[in-house]
Scaffold this motif. Structure first.
Motif, PDB file in Angstrom:
ATOM      1  N   GLN A  35       7.501  42.302 -75.498  1.00 25.42           N
ATOM      2  CA  GLN A  35       8.713  42.191 -74.678  1.00 25.42           C
ATOM      3  C   GLN A  35       9.214  43.481 -74.065  1.00 25.42           C
ATOM      4  O   GLN A  35      10.133  43.471 -73.266  1.00 25.42           O
ATOM      5  N   SER A  36       8.677  44.600 -74.490  1.00 23.34           N
ATOM      6  CA  SER A  36       9.049  45.852 -73.853  1.00 23.34           C
ATOM      7  C   SER A  36       7.811  46.728 -73.835  1.00 23.34           C
ATOM      8  O   SER A  36       7.096  46.808 -74.821  1.00 23.34           O
ATOM      9  N   ASP A  38       7.899  49.980 -73.024  1.00 23.74           N
ATOM     10  CA  ASP A  38       8.293  51.369 -73.231  1.00 23.74           C
ATOM     11  C   ASP A  38       7.820  51.822 -74.619  1.00 23.74           C
ATOM     12  O   ASP A  38       8.143  51.175 -75.612  1.00 23.74           O
ATOM     13  N   ASP A  41      10.289  51.978 -77.701  1.00 22.40           N
ATOM     14  CA  ASP A  41      11.094  50.816 -78.081  1.00 22.40           C
ATOM     15  C   ASP A  41      10.482  49.954 -79.162  1.00 22.40           C
ATOM     16  O   ASP A  41      11.096  48.992 -79.596  1.00 22.40           O
ATOM     17  N   LYS A 119      17.779  54.071 -79.609  1.00 19.26           N
ATOM     18  CA  LYS A 119      17.843  52.612 -79.585  1.00 19.26           C
ATOM     19  C   LYS A 119      16.608  51.970 -80.207  1.00 19.26           C
ATOM     20  O   LYS A 119      16.618  50.817 -80.564  1.00 19.26           O
ATOM     21  N   ASP A 173      15.266  53.348 -67.082  1.00 20.98           N
ATOM     22  CA  ASP A 173      14.562  52.893 -68.280  1.00 20.98           C
ATOM     23  C   ASP A 173      14.303  51.394 -68.274  1.00 20.98           C
ATOM     24  O   ASP A 173      13.262  50.934 -68.723  1.00 20.98           O
ATOM     25  N   ALA A 174      15.280  50.628 -67.775  1.00 23.26           N
ATOM     26  CA  ALA A 174      15.145  49.174 -67.805  1.00 23.26           C
ATOM     27  C   ALA A 174      13.948  48.734 -66.956  1.00 23.26           C
ATOM     28  O   ALA A 174      13.172  47.867 -67.350  1.00 23.26           O
ATOM     29  N   ASN A 177      10.642  49.615 -68.604  1.00 22.78           N
ATOM     30  CA  ASN A 177      10.354  48.645 -69.638  1.00 22.78           C
ATOM     31  C   ASN A 177       9.422  47.523 -69.224  1.00 22.78           C
ATOM     32  O   ASN A 177       8.578  47.082 -69.992  1.00 22.78           O
TER      33      ASN A 177
ATOM     34  N   SER B  81      18.804  41.961 -73.718  1.00 20.63           N
ATOM     35  CA  SER B  81      17.990  41.730 -74.906  1.00 20.63           C
ATOM     36  C   SER B  81      17.927  42.997 -75.764  1.00 20.63           C
ATOM     37  O   SER B  81      17.935  44.106 -75.251  1.00 20.63           O
ATOM     38  N   GLY B  84      13.904  46.050 -75.539  1.00 25.66           N
ATOM     39  CA  GLY B  84      13.900  46.570 -74.188  1.00 25.66           C
ATOM     40  C   GLY B  84      15.268  46.312 -73.584  1.00 25.66           C
ATOM     41  O   GLY B  84      16.192  45.931 -74.276  1.00 25.66           O
ATOM     42  N   ASP B  85      15.413  46.514 -72.319  1.00 24.33           N
ATOM     43  CA  ASP B  85      16.728  46.379 -71.707  1.00 24.33           C
ATOM     44  C   ASP B  85      16.792  45.204 -70.742  1.00 24.33           C
ATOM     45  O   ASP B  85      17.567  45.219 -69.801  1.00 24.33           O
ATOM     46  N   THR B  86      15.968  44.173 -70.942  1.00 24.64           N
ATOM     47  CA  THR B  86      15.945  43.061 -69.995  1.00 24.64           C
ATOM     48  C   THR B  86      17.226  42.245 -70.079  1.00 24.64           C
ATOM     49  O   THR B  86      17.661  41.899 -71.171  1.00 24.64           O
TER      50      THR B  86
END
Lengths: 502, 307
Positions: A35-36, A38, A41, A119, A173-174, A177, B81, B84-86
């Motif tokens: 899901q990410s 990066d 993360d 984070k 960053d988003a 990701n 979320s 990540g930052d979705t």
């Protein structure tokens, strides 16, 4: 008609030819969508399985776990191991054309160790790094707050993958990701949450262009479906084949099964803070009671190997001479008697209920306990509850499942976190002697001395019978025969740059 | 009518808010999202957990967190979320079409099969066809849907290779999951339709209609079927809600990237914003479908007036 036929044949041949020239594409099925994308993360193996094609670290770990130059061509220790100097590879470009240099390395680690890194779960792995200093355009110094013997291995792992400064500053960053850019052999094409990620060959890869034109990773959580898609030929490589399906894959003429020792070991930890397991003799008795070999043979169908401490034979700190308690029910009964444990005494076994294989293992262990006249009580939990609530808050009964993936393949990483008093994963065991040993090797850089101490630690935990080490799991990979040059890695970090398809 | 709608909609709103509250409370009783970030692969230090909790806003009191969520809900912002930052909104937007498509197709399949079978079964009550239909539908009812799904995958995906066994790529990908869900629904609908129709066929006004000399065909289509519509439509409406949310297992088996898969993933990760958002959207859909079902009664029975 004949003319048409030959035309068709020519066209088909041309198409086949061109697809060969392009290298063809490969489809890999994994069980989980990270899901990410990066690096800072995530801590998921599934991430590594995909993202090690997108990114490079300063160091690369080969499938047989050897460290070799990655984006750094060489490294030296200075200042009594308090500084690590890296010479960087020149002429490397990120997928977006941005140049790789010392600035990119500094940016990567400033980001990892700064607020953005807070984070995610990766930061703590790198907190021995005080500062990254640019010495020249292709030279960086890592200034360490203490010597960190495991740092080099970590640099080949997850959070330390080098990321592009300009791209992240511009896009944020988003965006990064879900639209990753690295220096790896494949570049990002598209990602659909819960579905798939598509990569294409990066022609400008410093290690030479990959043989494949592209790779698609599909996320298929249900193992039966994953195997079905592999059998149907719609998937070329499937990760995490369940033991129960190993024979199906093996028996299929179009497929091969690759089994490799994984970092994951399974044990039952014994709670020393209360109940019968607070007595050393009882813990030793329980260790003698379990026939590991029988469990491995019958439940894991041989796809595992016995262990004597919480590490596999691939781990730094492994001692081939350290033996687990032999299976000896008579001795176990004696020990229980000596400890004054009455027949019918309850011994709780806590484990994760959704893990079908370990459920069988727990039932088998319960059977062995019953032979001793004990009354085993099985208790199941959901994964997250078990790891965030039951274990760290010492709510376990007597014996509880401890599955551990020591991803650095260094016993320090495991032993320190599991046995050092005050650690999150160690709610009940406290020993000054063990703490001293753990601390001593933690900041040592002499690997010989470390090995000696790590072996002492393993022996100590064995003698104190803090757990019942059971087995080192093997990862099972199903691979289509059209795939050439694929070797399943022990750490699940797939790099597909040398793989091709027929 | 307007008053009825306002009343129903405000009730619906209350239900949705209540559902989100229950979900929010229950979530916080079950495991720590900060720990879930590690998934047992490494060990967090206390300091690290504190930092992650802070970054995710979990250090605030529950009511503040829930207030944020509700506030966001009314302004259309479901948060981001934990993975990540979705934005949650975009995750749900992507997962919605697959789920709706699957639910709709399953519904169509089940109606297309169950309507003729149910009617035939009731009209030819006691005959061998009726017996057979009843037996098969009971049989169908007894299958757990994941098992049926895996069997269909093995037959049509692996052995015959006619259809893709999973994924969301081509129209062909839709066949196996919607047949799986649709067949489960079919069995129940057949039985319900048969029972409702038999009930109506035995009632006095049907006898009257028959005694007036109306043809059996006319009695069935003009009078009887119309009166079985309400229970059947109610049932299908309720099932549609179930199809949206209850397709979870089928979505899982077929790696279908819908709301069910999204919710499961969020549960495993303790991804509060995603789970709260998904559940809220599911609740809204179920409530709306039921409202539509209520409104549709007037179409079938003129005596039903929305007051």
């Amino acid at each position: 008609m004949k003319a048409f036929k030959s035309l068709l044949v020519t066209a088909l041949l041309a198409a086949a030819g061109s697809s060969l020239a392009q290298g063809g594409t490969l489809t890999v099925a994994t069980a989980q969508d990270p899901q990410s994308w990066d690096p800072i993360d995530t801590f998921l193996v599934a991430w590594g399985t995909v993202a090690h094609n997108l990114y490079d670290g300063l160091i690369i770990r080969t499938p047989d776990l050897k460290l070799q130059p990655g984006l750094a061509t060489k490294w030296t220790s200075l200042n009594g191991n308090k500084t690590l100097r890296f010479t960087l590879r020149q002429g490397v470009k990120f997928h977006n054309g941005e140049p790789f240099n010392a600035g990119a390395v500094k940016f990567t680690f400033d980001r990892l160790l700064g607020p953005e890194g807070k984070k995610g779960p990766q930061q703590a792995n790198y907190n021995s790094i005080k500062q990254v200093k640019v010495v020249g355009p292709y030279t960086v110094d890592f200034i360490l707050s203490q010597a960190d013997p495991v740092l080099l291995t970590k640099l080949a792992g997850y959070g330390a993958m080098i990321v592009p400064p300009r791209y992240i500053k511009e896009k944020g960053d988003a965006y990064f990701n879900s639209h990753p850019v690295g220096t790896g052999p494949f570049s990002f094409v598209s990602y659909k949450n819960g579905e798939s990620i598509k990569l294409q060959a990066f022609k400008g890869y410093w290690g030479g262009a990959p043989k494949l034109a592209g790779v698609t990773y599909r996320f298929i959580e249900e193992p039966a479906t994953r195997v079905a898609e592999l059998q149907a030929g719609r998937v070329d490589i499937a990760a995490a084949i369940p033991v129960a399906q190993a024979a199906t894959v093996k028996g299929n003429p179009n497929l091969t099964l690759q089994a490799v020792p994984s970092p994951t070991v399974q044990a039952l930890r014994l709670n020393v803070s209360h109940g019968p397991t607070s007595d050393l003799r009882v813990r030793q008795a329980l260790n003698h009671a379990v026939d590991r070999d029988a469990i491995i043979k019958s439940i894991l169908q041989g796809y595992a190997s016995p262990i004597a401490s919480m590490q596999s034979s691939k781990s730094f700190g492994y001692d081939p001479n350290l033996k687990a308690y032999p299976y000896d029910p008579a001795k176990a009964k004696q020990l229980l008697q000596a400890a004054g444990v009455k027949p019918g005494t309850t011994v709780g076994i806590d484990f994760i209920g959704t893990d079908a294989v370990f459920r069988e293992v727990a039932q088998a262990v319960a059977g062995y306990f019953q032979v001793l006249g004990l009354k085993p009580e099985l208790k199941t939990y959901e994964t997250n509850t078990f790891y965030s609530d039951i274990i760290p808050k010492n709510k376990t009964t007597n014996a509880y499942q401890m599955g551990w993936g020591g991803w650095t393949f260094d016993f320090d990483n495991t032993a320190y976190l599991l046995y050092r008093s005050g650690q999150f994963w160690n709610p009940d065991y406290k020993s000054k002697e063990l703490d001293a040993l753990l601390d001593k090797q933690h900041n040592l850089s002499d690997q010989k001395q470390r090995l000696t101490i790590l072996r002492q630690i393993a022996k100590y935990t064995r003698d104190q019978a803090i757990d019942i080490p059971l087995y080192n799991q093997q990862d099972l990979w199903g691979v289509s025969k059209r795939v050439q040059g694929f070797r399943a890695p022990s750490d699940s970090l797939l790099r597909l740059n040398t793989v091709s398809v027929k | 009518m307007a008053r009825y709608l306002v009343l129903q909609l405000s009730q619906a709103l209350l239900v949705v808010v209540f559902v989100t509250l229950v979900v929010a409370v229950m979530l916080r009783f079950s495991g720590d999202p900060a720990v879930a970030q590690f998934q047992g692969a490494s060990a967090p230090t206390a300091e690290q957990l504190r930092e992650i909790r802070e970054a995710l806003g979990l250090n605030q009191p529950f009511l503040v967190q829930y207030g944020h969520f509700l506030g966001g809900l009314f302004t259309g912002n479901l948060g981001t979320s934990f993975r990540g930052d979705t934005p949650v909104g975009s995750l749900i937007r992507d997962a919605m079409p697959p789920t709706l498509l699957l639910a709709l197709c399953s519904l169509l399949i089940s109606v297309a099969i169950s309507l003729p079978l149910g009617v035939y079964s009731a009209v030819h009550r006691g005959g061998w066809a009726d017996q057979l239909i009843r037996f098969v539908s009971l049989f169908g009812l007894s299958f757990p849907n994941f098992w049926l799904g895996i069997m269909l995958v093995l037959i049509f995906g692996v052995t015959l290779r006619w259809l893709p066994a999973s994924g969301y790529e081509t129209p062909a990908s839709l066949v196996l999951p919607s047949v799986t869900l649709g067949l489960i629904l079919t069995s129940t609908t057949v039985r319900l339709l048969r029972a409702a129709l038999l009930d109506v066929l035995g009632s006095q006004y049907v006898t009257v209609a028959r005694s007036k000399g109306l043809s059996e065909r006319r009695v069935l289509y003009k009078h009887a079927l119309r009166n079985t519509a309400i229970p059947v439509v109610t049932f299908i409406g309720l099932q549609f809600g179930g199809l949206i949310g209850g397709g979870v297992i089928v979505e899982q088996v077929f790696a279908w990237p819908g709301l069910g898969s999204l919710a499961l993933q969020a549960i495993a990760n303790r991804d509060y914003p995603v789970l709260q958002g998904t559940v809220t959207v599911l609740a809204i859909i179920v409530v709306l479908v039921n409202l539509l079902v209520d409104l549709s009664y007037g179409l079938f029975d003129p005596r039903v007036r929305m007051e």
